[in-house]
Design a protein around this motif. Structure first.
Motif, PDB file in Angstrom:
ATOM      1  N   ASN A  75      19.380  79.088  54.910  1.00 39.22           N
ATOM      2  CA  ASN A  75      20.807  79.416  54.893  1.00 39.22           C
ATOM      3  C   ASN A  75      21.099  80.695  55.672  1.00 39.22           C
ATOM      4  O   ASN A  75      22.090  80.778  56.408  1.00 39.22           O
ATOM      5  CB  ASN A  75      21.312  79.538  53.459  1.00 39.22           C
ATOM      6  CG  ASN A  75      21.584  78.178  52.831  1.00 39.22           C
ATOM      7  OD1 ASN A  75      21.172  77.152  53.357  1.00 39.22           O
ATOM      8  ND2 ASN A  75      22.275  78.165  51.711  1.00 39.22           N
ATOM      9  N   ASN A  78      20.809  79.913  59.295  1.00 38.97           N
ATOM     10  CA  ASN A  78      21.997  79.174  59.745  1.00 38.97           C
ATOM     11  C   ASN A  78      23.192  80.101  59.965  1.00 38.97           C
ATOM     12  O   ASN A  78      23.914  79.991  60.961  1.00 38.97           O
ATOM     13  CB  ASN A  78      22.389  78.104  58.721  1.00 38.97           C
ATOM     14  CG  ASN A  78      21.411  76.950  58.682  1.00 38.97           C
ATOM     15  OD1 ASN A  78      20.595  76.779  59.590  1.00 38.97           O
ATOM     16  ND2 ASN A  78      21.476  76.163  57.631  1.00 38.97           N
ATOM     17  N   VAL A  82      21.897  80.564  64.023  1.00 34.24           N
ATOM     18  CA  VAL A  82      22.490  79.297  64.470  1.00 34.24           C
ATOM     19  C   VAL A  82      23.959  79.501  64.864  1.00 34.24           C
ATOM     20  O   VAL A  82      24.374  79.120  65.962  1.00 34.24           O
ATOM     21  CB  VAL A  82      22.367  78.209  63.382  1.00 34.24           C
ATOM     22  CG1 VAL A  82      23.048  76.922  63.839  1.00 34.24           C
ATOM     23  CG2 VAL A  82      20.895  77.932  63.070  1.00 34.24           C
ATOM     24  N   VAL A  83      24.748  80.131  63.964  1.00 30.77           N
ATOM     25  CA  VAL A  83      26.159  80.411  64.291  1.00 30.77           C
ATOM     26  C   VAL A  83      26.232  81.346  65.489  1.00 30.77           C
ATOM     27  O   VAL A  83      27.043  81.145  66.408  1.00 30.77           O
ATOM     28  CB  VAL A  83      26.893  81.050  63.088  1.00 30.77           C
ATOM     29  CG1 VAL A  83      28.324  81.428  63.475  1.00 30.77           C
ATOM     30  CG2 VAL A  83      26.931  80.090  61.908  1.00 30.77           C
ATOM     31  N   SER A 219      14.944  74.653  59.822  1.00 28.34           N
ATOM     32  CA  SER A 219      16.308  74.905  60.305  1.00 28.34           C
ATOM     33  C   SER A 219      16.463  74.613  61.800  1.00 28.34           C
ATOM     34  O   SER A 219      17.573  74.693  62.329  1.00 28.34           O
ATOM     35  CB  SER A 219      16.712  76.362  60.050  1.00 28.34           C
ATOM     36  OG  SER A 219      16.944  76.584  58.683  1.00 28.34           O
ATOM     37  N   GLU A 222      19.251  72.121  62.651  1.00 27.79           N
ATOM     38  CA  GLU A 222      20.591  72.721  62.639  1.00 27.79           C
ATOM     39  C   GLU A 222      20.839  73.488  63.934  1.00 27.79           C
ATOM     40  O   GLU A 222      21.928  73.410  64.517  1.00 27.79           O
ATOM     41  CB  GLU A 222      20.744  73.693  61.466  1.00 27.79           C
ATOM     42  CG  GLU A 222      21.039  73.044  60.139  1.00 27.79           C
ATOM     43  CD  GLU A 222      19.792  72.820  59.320  1.00 27.79           C
ATOM     44  OE1 GLU A 222      19.890  72.719  58.100  1.00 27.79           O
ATOM     45  OE2 GLU A 222      18.700  72.727  59.892  1.00 27.79           O
ATOM     46  N   SER A 226      23.687  72.285  66.484  1.00 26.80           N
ATOM     47  CA  SER A 226      24.854  73.148  66.671  1.00 26.80           C
ATOM     48  C   SER A 226      24.963  73.646  68.109  1.00 26.80           C
ATOM     49  O   SER A 226      26.066  73.733  68.662  1.00 26.80           O
ATOM     50  CB  SER A 226      24.801  74.335  65.704  1.00 26.80           C
ATOM     51  OG  SER A 226      24.956  73.888  64.379  1.00 26.80           O
ATOM     52  N   ASN A 241      28.577  71.452  60.679  1.00 27.51           N
ATOM     53  CA  ASN A 241      27.161  71.218  60.420  1.00 27.51           C
ATOM     54  C   ASN A 241      26.546  72.391  59.650  1.00 27.51           C
ATOM     55  O   ASN A 241      25.822  72.198  58.668  1.00 27.51           O
ATOM     56  CB  ASN A 241      26.438  71.013  61.758  1.00 27.51           C
ATOM     57  CG  ASN A 241      24.928  71.083  61.648  1.00 27.51           C
ATOM     58  OD1 ASN A 241      24.349  70.576  60.698  1.00 27.51           O
ATOM     59  ND2 ASN A 241      24.298  71.700  62.619  1.00 27.51           N
ATOM     60  N   ILE A 242      26.867  73.612  60.079  1.00 29.41           N
ATOM     61  CA  ILE A 242      26.284  74.807  59.463  1.00 29.41           C
ATOM     62  C   ILE A 242      26.800  74.993  58.032  1.00 29.41           C
ATOM     63  O   ILE A 242      26.019  75.202  57.097  1.00 29.41           O
ATOM     64  CB  ILE A 242      26.595  76.057  60.315  1.00 29.41           C
ATOM     65  CG1 ILE A 242      25.897  75.945  61.672  1.00 29.41           C
ATOM     66  CG2 ILE A 242      26.158  77.330  59.596  1.00 29.41           C
ATOM     67  CD1 ILE A 242      26.517  76.755  62.776  1.00 29.41           C
ATOM     68  N   SER A 245      25.524  72.111  55.858  1.00 32.97           N
ATOM     69  CA  SER A 245      24.087  72.239  55.612  1.00 32.97           C
ATOM     70  C   SER A 245      23.800  73.257  54.518  1.00 32.97           C
ATOM     71  O   SER A 245      22.954  73.034  53.648  1.00 32.97           O
ATOM     72  CB  SER A 245      23.346  72.641  56.894  1.00 32.97           C
ATOM     73  OG  SER A 245      23.361  71.597  57.823  1.00 32.97           O
ATOM     74  N   ASN A 246      24.492  74.398  54.561  1.00 33.35           N
ATOM     75  CA  ASN A 246      24.282  75.427  53.542  1.00 33.35           C
ATOM     76  C   ASN A 246      24.689  74.943  52.158  1.00 33.35           C
ATOM     77  O   ASN A 246      24.032  75.247  51.156  1.00 33.35           O
ATOM     78  CB  ASN A 246      25.043  76.703  53.909  1.00 33.35           C
ATOM     79  CG  ASN A 246      24.305  77.524  54.954  1.00 33.35           C
ATOM     80  OD1 ASN A 246      23.426  77.029  55.649  1.00 33.35           O
ATOM     81  ND2 ASN A 246      24.661  78.787  55.078  1.00 33.35           N
TER      82      ASN A 246
END
Length: 316
Positions: A75, A78, A82-83, A219, A222, A226, A241-242, A245-246
């Motif tokens: 998490n 992500n 990821v973000v 991860s 993800e 993303s 998606n993020i 997913s969390n």
């Protein structure tokens, strides 16, 4: 040999998740639901399936600290890397529903996790556990979330803007989805068994390996999904998606894992959960600025992850 098998496990996880996401996303499009809903549900479930597989197998095999560390680490990964990378590549558009409902729901799930593992503080017992009853509570929360997204999907079904390509067929995408699930399950088993072996040989704790090696590995779907969505300018799928997913990671992965067997809680994890909650608040704050997450916010999130990673490695 363990390193080679760990690598093979990650490849199976990533390729399996890729097939699952492609197949299930096309199935969702055939059902004519919106891109944001696809991100929140089908794609989120697909990219969360490595975490689910790894954590559930770890719980069954008695490596329960890996389960909790994997979810929290994933998490945080992500919410930051990821973000951050997706936003640096292309600013992420944030829908008002996401700001008002989905991100606050993620925050609620994170706070609920913190409360449910605080047994020593709240009940005066000798140890902290995520119990079977806690797991059932998470699964009930998940059912509420699923009811919400299905209702939104049905309400917006006729408003789906994108036409489905004639090349998108049911049999092919059902096959991709099934093959993806098989790859995820086999890869997940290989990651848990070999990752734990390597961790012990290096003197690492189960919690640390869950927060780092396994969390980053599971991860990667993800991250790939993303980034691909951001580059294709489908930012609703990227952010959905993020966030999705969390939510799945906490409510489904930890819910199912702790329902199988109670998960003991390493006291160091409280700091990591607090970091996760703060990062969720930060995502909410960033999302409210012009309803998009831009390159500056993305860069800040990437820097935060690098600092956090250094901290947990030196903490061990």
């Amino acid at each position: 040999m363990a390193y080679f098998l760990l690598l093979i496990g990650f490849v199976l996880l990533i390729k399996g998740a890729d097939l699952f996401v492609d197949g299930s996303s096309n199935i969702a499009r055939l059902l004519r639901v919106s891109p944001m809903l696809i991100g929140l549900t089908i794609v989120a479930l697909g990219t969360s399936s490595p975490e689910a597989t790894v954590s559930i197998i770890a719980a069954l095999e008695g490596s329960s600290e890996v389960s909790l560390g994997n979810v929290i680490g994933s998490n945080i990964f992500n919410l930051t890397l990821v973000v951050g990378i997706a936003a640096i590549l292309y600013p992420l558009k944030v829908e008002s529903e996401t700001v008002r409902k989905e991100i606050p729901f993620t925050l609620l799930a994170s706070i609920a996790l913190l409360v449910l593992i605080s047994d020593i503080f709240l009940e005066g017992v000798s140890a902290n556990f995520l119990t079977r009853s806690d797991g059932i509570i998470f699964l009930l929360f998940l059912s509420i979330f699923m009811y919400y997204v299905i209702e939104v999907g049905l309400r917006n079904r006729d408003n789906s803007e994108k036409e489905v390509s004639p090349d998108v067929k049911w049999p092919r995408n059902i096959l991709f989805t099934v093959l993806g699930i098989v790859g995820i399950i086999i890869g997940g088993d290989m990651v848990v068994s070999n990752g734990t072996t390597i961790a012990y040989s290096l003197g690492m704790s189960e919690t640390l390996v869950g927060l780092t090696i396994i969390a980053v590995g599971t991860s990667l779907p993800e991250l790939v999904t993303s980034i691909t969505a951001a580059m294709k300018k489908e930012s609703e799928i990227a952010l959905g998606n993020i966030v999705g997913s969390n939510i799945f990671n906490i409510l489904f992965v930890l819910g199912a894992s702790s329902a199988i067997t109670p998960l003991p809680v390493n006291n160091k994890v409280f700091i990591d959960i607090t970091v996760m909650i703060v990062l969720t608040l930060l995502l909410l704050l960033f999302s409210r600025t012009s309803y998009k997450i831009g390159k500056v916010e993305g860069s800040v999130l990437v820097i935060i992850y690098v600092v956090y990673l250094a901290y947990i490695i030196f903490r061990n």
